[in-house]
Design a protein around this motif. Structure first.
Motif, PDB file in Angstrom:
ATOM      1  N   GLU A 175      -5.324  11.320  -1.760  1.00 32.56           N
ATOM      2  CA  GLU A 175      -6.204  10.618  -2.698  1.00 32.56           C
ATOM      3  C   GLU A 175      -6.434   9.181  -2.232  1.00 32.56           C
ATOM      4  OE1 GLU A 175      -6.389   9.264  -7.424  1.00 32.56           O
ATOM      5  OE2 GLU A 175      -4.615  10.260  -6.614  1.00 32.56           O
ATOM      6  N   GLU A 176      -7.681   8.720  -2.327  1.00 30.21           N
ATOM      7  CA  GLU A 176      -8.047   7.350  -1.960  1.00 30.21           C
ATOM      8  C   GLU A 176      -7.514   6.986  -0.561  1.00 30.21           C
ATOM      9  OE1 GLU A 176     -10.030   5.308  -3.588  1.00 30.21           O
ATOM     10  OE2 GLU A 176     -10.300   6.588  -5.350  1.00 30.21           O
ATOM     11  N   ALA A 177      -7.708   7.908   0.374  1.00 26.62           N
ATOM     12  CA  ALA A 177      -7.121   7.761   1.704  1.00 26.62           C
ATOM     13  C   ALA A 177      -7.798   6.671   2.530  1.00 26.62           C
ATOM     14  CB  ALA A 177      -7.194   9.082   2.449  1.00 26.62           C
ATOM     15  N   LEU A 178      -6.977   5.962   3.298  1.00 25.71           N
ATOM     16  CA  LEU A 178      -7.434   5.051   4.346  1.00 25.71           C
ATOM     17  C   LEU A 178      -6.652   5.406   5.602  1.00 25.71           C
ATOM     18  CD1 LEU A 178      -6.997   2.943   1.560  1.00 25.71           C
ATOM     19  CD2 LEU A 178      -8.568   1.713   3.053  1.00 25.71           C
ATOM     20  N   MET A 179      -7.341   5.928   6.601  1.00 24.40           N
ATOM     21  CA  MET A 179      -6.680   6.361   7.826  1.00 24.40           C
ATOM     22  C   MET A 179      -6.909   5.321   8.915  1.00 24.40           C
ATOM     23  SD  MET A 179      -6.722  10.019   9.787  1.00 24.40           S
ATOM     24  CE  MET A 179      -8.482  10.178   9.842  1.00 24.40           C
ATOM     25  N   VAL A 180      -5.826   4.746   9.411  1.00 25.82           N
ATOM     26  CA  VAL A 180      -5.888   3.606  10.323  1.00 25.82           C
ATOM     27  C   VAL A 180      -5.389   4.003  11.706  1.00 25.82           C
ATOM     28  CG1 VAL A 180      -5.178   1.223  10.705  1.00 25.82           C
ATOM     29  CG2 VAL A 180      -5.431   2.085   8.359  1.00 25.82           C
ATOM     30  N   PHE A 221      -1.965   6.357  11.097  1.00 22.94           N
ATOM     31  CA  PHE A 221      -1.242   6.667   9.868  1.00 22.94           C
ATOM     32  C   PHE A 221      -2.219   6.626   8.703  1.00 22.94           C
ATOM     33  CE2 PHE A 221      -1.264   2.119  10.161  1.00 22.94           C
ATOM     34  CZ  PHE A 221      -1.316   1.641   8.861  1.00 22.94           C
ATOM     35  N   VAL A 222      -1.833   7.286   7.626  1.00 20.74           N
ATOM     36  CA  VAL A 222      -2.678   7.354   6.435  1.00 20.74           C
ATOM     37  C   VAL A 222      -1.981   6.644   5.294  1.00 20.74           C
ATOM     38  CG1 VAL A 222      -3.804   8.863   4.760  1.00 20.74           C
ATOM     39  CG2 VAL A 222      -3.687   9.536   7.168  1.00 20.74           C
ATOM     40  N   MET A 223      -2.691   5.691   4.713  1.00 22.18           N
ATOM     41  CA  MET A 223      -2.195   5.068   3.486  1.00 22.18           C
ATOM     42  C   MET A 223      -3.181   5.377   2.368  1.00 22.18           C
ATOM     43  SD  MET A 223      -2.820   1.055   4.407  1.00 22.18           S
ATOM     44  CE  MET A 223      -4.466   0.393   4.677  1.00 22.18           C
ATOM     45  N   SER A 224      -2.783   5.056   1.141  1.00 19.91           N
ATOM     46  CA  SER A 224      -3.603   5.401  -0.011  1.00 19.91           C
ATOM     47  C   SER A 224      -3.756   4.200  -0.939  1.00 19.91           C
ATOM     48  CB  SER A 224      -2.964   6.560  -0.776  1.00 19.91           C
ATOM     49  OG  SER A 224      -3.637   6.785  -2.000  1.00 19.91           O
ATOM     50  N   ALA A 225      -4.933   4.116  -1.553  1.00 19.72           N
ATOM     51  CA  ALA A 225      -5.184   3.072  -2.555  1.00 19.72           C
ATOM     52  C   ALA A 225      -4.934   3.603  -3.963  1.00 19.72           C
ATOM     53  CB  ALA A 225      -6.614   2.563  -2.430  1.00 19.72           C
ATOM     54  N   ASP A 226      -4.245   4.730  -4.083  1.00 16.20           N
ATOM     55  CA  ASP A 226      -4.065   5.338  -5.405  1.00 16.20           C
ATOM     56  C   ASP A 226      -3.282   4.446  -6.366  1.00 16.20           C
ATOM     57  OD1 ASP A 226      -1.699   5.639  -4.008  1.00 16.20           O
ATOM     58  OD2 ASP A 226      -1.390   7.743  -4.552  1.00 16.20           O
ATOM     59  N   GLN A 227      -2.267   3.734  -5.844  1.00 15.25           N
ATOM     60  CA  GLN A 227      -1.495   2.851  -6.730  1.00 15.25           C
ATOM     61  C   GLN A 227      -2.318   1.635  -7.147  1.00 15.25           C
ATOM     62  OE1 GLN A 227       2.189   1.990  -4.672  1.00 15.25           O
ATOM     63  NE2 GLN A 227       3.005   4.039  -5.029  1.00 15.25           N
ATOM     64  N   TYR A 252       0.851  -1.183   0.000  1.00 19.40           N
ATOM     65  CA  TYR A 252       0.000   0.000   0.000  1.00 19.40           C
ATOM     66  C   TYR A 252       0.888   1.235   0.000  1.00 19.40           C
ATOM     67  CZ  TYR A 252      -4.205  -2.736   0.958  1.00 19.40           C
ATOM     68  OH  TYR A 252      -5.254  -3.619   0.870  1.00 19.40           O
ATOM     69  N   HIS A 253       0.448   2.246  -0.718  1.00 22.20           N
ATOM     70  CA  HIS A 253       1.204   3.494  -0.760  1.00 22.20           C
ATOM     71  C   HIS A 253       0.959   4.280   0.525  1.00 22.20           C
ATOM     72  CE1 HIS A 253       1.532   7.821  -2.500  1.00 22.20           C
ATOM     73  NE2 HIS A 253       2.658   7.458  -1.926  1.00 22.20           N
ATOM     74  N   VAL A 254       2.028   4.600   1.239  1.00 28.16           N
ATOM     75  CA  VAL A 254       1.935   5.431   2.439  1.00 28.16           C
ATOM     76  C   VAL A 254       2.561   6.777   2.087  1.00 28.16           C
ATOM     77  CG1 VAL A 254       2.530   5.674   4.880  1.00 28.16           C
ATOM     78  CG2 VAL A 254       2.099   3.399   3.917  1.00 28.16           C
ATOM     79  N   PRO A 255       1.749   7.805   1.787  1.00 28.21           N
ATOM     80  CA  PRO A 255       2.275   9.082   1.288  1.00 28.21           C
ATOM     81  C   PRO A 255       3.308   9.721   2.204  1.00 28.21           C
ATOM     82  CG  PRO A 255      -0.114   8.995   1.065  1.00 28.21           C
ATOM     83  CD  PRO A 255       0.282   7.814   1.889  1.00 28.21           C
TER      84      PRO A 255
END
Length: 488
Positions: A426-431, A387-393, A375-378
């Protein structure tokens, strides 16, 4: 789903289960047997022309129906609930028992002070504990929730500058802030000025400097931010705002990362609110009850809403602050919530509060590192409690969206993290895993996310598949919601 977990899949309504003649209760005849048909005392325009269309079921059927509905819900008592920015941690039951003690439950809020000295002592000590934890000079326990605490602090700021004869009309809010920050500022009558974050996710000092002038009343800031990052330049930020004559306000929603480690007052903040229903162990969600105490430093303490509990030689009493903005809540706030927070603080102590924050930070970084690469972690650096990761990739690779991941997690027995927030990712997932989860739970959640990332995207577009209600047409649901049941 976890091995051995069974979810109630019954999706029928009470009307569909209804059978003529079934009943769970025998309702006494209000009119008496001799006047069973006499309803002349009821006005004609209020009488029914036909029997009400109510479902007919046995008590057993009704009980199983509603218990079954409760088993469809996700909660911190049944599943991992990593909802970023909200700290949905498990709450010790001992705190509930403390709040249910007869002396607290039976104490009426209008009781004279001499008859509720124990309750007043608890409030007084909680004020002191929260002031020590935050580095503030005084605390009010009245506000009902976080956003209520925000607007309370902003009313205080407005009155403070009014009394000084200064016309300060603007509140600066970073673009990574909680949505309630600009809303509270606007409600308090301020103009909201949004500044963008720097490339590393921190507050942009140049953007801040460009917007600081004599019209700025305060900067509202969350630290760590909603990106889960600690503002390492916070001392410089506070100094810049203070040099411009403004105040620095701390949104305490993320205080779960800092208990016993860093105090907002030591970072230069002038006011702070805390979410007792996040950090200090009251069950969160469902609309309340909550509590959002507000702390203040220096001259601002005189503007806190009251009355505030103070100690005298003869006991405890309620007293108003000299420049108070007045009450913001009836009685003394959500007292049962205050008891739970008090019990939580007393049971953990200073060392325990610090350890709770350290474990929350450890859990978040453990998960961030394990998910790195798939997962992309900006902002892939040391984070705090979330932390916030992204599903953009994954979106670019195979059309997999954050929504698809969230729905697929439901099928695997996990509540989804916060998605599409903060808006700057973009396409954020905050965990946010919190300190209460075991290593086994964290690993199970990580494995589920890795499994989802490797699955075929087309199948994930249909998730959730193991629920009575599967994937909804979200656009239609928003524009044409079904708000009532019909036989059709």
């Amino acid at each position: 789903m976890f091995e051995g977990e069974r979810r109630n899949m019954d999706s029928k309504t009470l009307f569909e289960k209804s059978r003529p003649g079934r009943s769970g209760v025998a309702v006494p005849n209000y009119w008496g047997a001799e006047n069973a048909e006499d309803s002349s005392s009821i006005p004609a325009n209020m009488r029914r022309s036909a029997e009400p269309a109510l479902p007919e079921l046995s008590e057993c059927d009704v009980t199983r129906h509603f218990v079954g509905l409760s088993q469809k819900n996700f909660s911190v008592d049944t599943q991992f609930y990593p909802l970023g920015s909200c700290t949905m941690k498990f709450n010790p039951r001992i705190n509930e028992k403390a709040a249910a003690l007869p002396g607290f439950v039976s104490c009426h809020p209008l009781s004279p002070a001499e008859l509720c000295q124990g309750s007043l002592q608890l409030m007084y000590e909680l004020q002191k504990y929260l002031a020590e934890i935050t580095g503030m000079d005084a605390v009010t326990l009245q506000p009902a929730a976080g956003a209520h605490g925000e607007v309370t602090a902003l009313f205080m700021i407005s009155r403070y500058f009014h009394d000084k004869g200064e016309q300060r009309t603007k509140v600066i809010v970073p673009d990574s802030s909680h949505g309630t920050n600009p809303a509270s500022a606007a409600l308090a009558g301020f103009q909201v000025v949004t500044i963008k974050s720097a490339p590393d996710g921190s507050i942009d000092l140049e953007a801040l400097r460009a917007n600081l002038d004599s019209s700025v009343a305060c900067l509202m800031l969350t630290n760590p931010s909603t990106l889960g990052l600690f503002e390492s330049k916070i001392a410089a930020v506070a100094e810049m705002v203070h040099e411009a004559g403004g105040l620095v306000y701390y949104d305490g929603a993320n205080m779960n990362a800092l208990m016993g480690l860093v105090r907002p007052g030591d970072m230069g903040f002038d006011l702070v609110h805390l979410n007792l229903h996040k950090t200090f162990s009251t069950p969160h969600g469902g609309g309340g009850p909550g509590a959002g105490p507000v702390g203040a430093c220096g001259e601002l303490a005189a503007y806190l809403p009251g009355p505030i509990v103070r100690q005298t030689k003869s006991g405890y009493e309620l007293a108003a602050q000299p420049h108070t903005i007045g009450r913001v809540r009836m009685f003394w706030g959500s007292f049962a919530v205050l008891v739970k927070a008090y019990a939580y603080i007393r049971s953990l102590g200073a060392a325990g509060l610090r350890e709770a924050s350290e474990m929350a930070v450890l859990a978040a970084n453990y998960m961030r590192v394990r998910l790195h690469g798939r997962y992309h972690v900006p902002f892939d650096t040391f984070c705090m409690h979330e932390f916030v990761m992204s599903a953009d990739q994954l979106k670019a690779e195979k059309g997999l969206h954050a929504t698809d991941i969230a729905k697929a997690l439901l099928d695997r027995g996990f509540h989804a993290p916060t998605i599409y927030f903060p808006l700057i990712v973009e396409e954020a997932l905050m965990v946010e895993p919190t300190e209460t989860e075991s290593l086994e739970t964290l690993d199970a959640f990580v494995e589920a996310l890795l499994e989802i990332a490797d699955e075929d995207a087309d199948s994930l577009h249909e998730c959730p598949c193991n629920f009575p209600v599967t994937r909804l047409d979200e656009t239609k649901a928003a524009r044409k919601p079904v708000l009532h049941w019909t036989e059709e």
